[in-house]
Write an enzyme that holds these catalytic residues in place. Sequence first.
Site, PDB file in Angstrom:
ATOM      1  N   HIS A   1      20.035   1.919   7.953  1.00 43.58           N
ATOM      2  CA  HIS A   1      20.001   2.426   6.580  1.00 43.58           C
ATOM      3  C   HIS A   1      19.260   1.489   5.617  1.00 43.58           C
ATOM      4  CE1 HIS A   1      23.255   5.202   7.738  1.00 43.58           C
ATOM      5  NE2 HIS A   1      23.938   4.175   8.194  1.00 43.58           N
TER       6      HIS A   1
HETATM    7  C1  BDR Z   1      25.567   2.465   3.960  1.00 49.08           C
HETATM    8  O1  BDR Z   1      26.937   2.106   4.083  1.00 49.08           O
HETATM    9  C2  BDR Z   1      27.058   0.885   4.744  1.00 49.08           C
HETATM   10  O2  BDR Z   1      27.994   1.004   5.768  1.00 49.08           O
HETATM   11  C3  BDR Z   1      25.693   0.499   5.228  1.00 49.08           C
HETATM   12  O3  BDR Z   1      25.522  -0.905   5.114  1.00 49.08           O
HETATM   13  C4  BDR Z   1      24.759   1.243   4.320  1.00 49.08           C
HETATM   14  O4  BDR Z   1      24.478   0.514   3.148  1.00 49.08           O
HETATM   15  C5  BDR Z   1      25.301   3.678   4.821  1.00 49.08           C
HETATM   16  O5  BDR Z   1      26.093   4.748   4.415  1.00 49.08           O
END
Ligand code: BDR
Length: 311
Positions: free
Chosen positions: A241
């Site tokens: 992400h």
């Molecule tokens: C986001 O949530 C976190 O768990 C990850 O680091 C990312 O920023 C994804 O939904």
Amino acid sequence: ARKIIIDTDPGQDDAVAILLALASPEDMEVLGITCVAGNVPLDLTSKNARIICELAGRSDVKVFAGCDRPLGRDLVTAEHVHGKTGLDGPDLPDPVMPLQDGHAVDFIIDQLREYAPGTITLCPLGPLTNIATALQKAPDIANRIAKIVLMGGGYFEGGNITPAAEFNIYVDPQAADIVFKCGAPIVVMPLDVTHKALVTKPRNDAFRNIGTPVGNAVAEMTDFFERFDKEKYGSAGAPLHDPCVTAYLINPDLFTGRHINVEIETQSELTMGMTVADWWHVTDRPANATFMGDIDADGFFALLTDRLARL
Ligand code: BDR
Ligand code: CA
């Protein structure tokens, strides 16, 4: 190189985003890293950020602790994805470098006031509590932000913490609402994009084949973090992400999206934290964000592997 502040809750994918930034001095100068509670509580996110700076050989980077809880709700964490430490996977030493004195929110405000308007890009990779608190405390900074490039939300893809909401926005919807209304230019990397940035086996091998401590750590982090998405969604690998944010600052052409209106649901328990994205322009609400929809995933992983090999 543009000046950036990374606001983060590491998190394995946050860690990779930070490494990509530190590997790319020609594209971005990291003024500081501000930590927030999110994936794990603040004491761990502010520790993990320093572990990553030291892994990159950059104990000179300024790391600040920020808000330890959302503006108006209890903290929700994500150990089920990131492990107990938030950075499970590789065996990395505890950091020696200290946290900076002072609060992350004050650092964000001071830096935005110190540099000319339009100089600093904010890169939020976690819940938006620090950024919203800075905007509340110092409304004058909104006009001084060059751009906010953030990971959060999801629209056609749905949510990953509830059916409607993505984790970062869900944890602090009130903060997200403040940020999306602040008037600064915003670029959003939602799940619609990040769920296409999957660390498949060959991509994981490419990290390992770099043959450096950074390459190995990234391979081990993405191995760990992959477990969750594979088991739960049958996905081909871990979604990277947060690195989409720092990759965008290097090559925005890897991403496509639309400049549209995005509103945050802050009332309904059912859809709390949903990013209501007017992708088809069915309202006349003014556009406030560039909401990305697609990524050149092969180009993204080629860039990432190439840059990580520098560290
Ligand atoms: C986001 O949530 C976190 O768990 C990850 O680091 C990312 O920023 C994804 O939904
Ligand atoms: Ca994150």
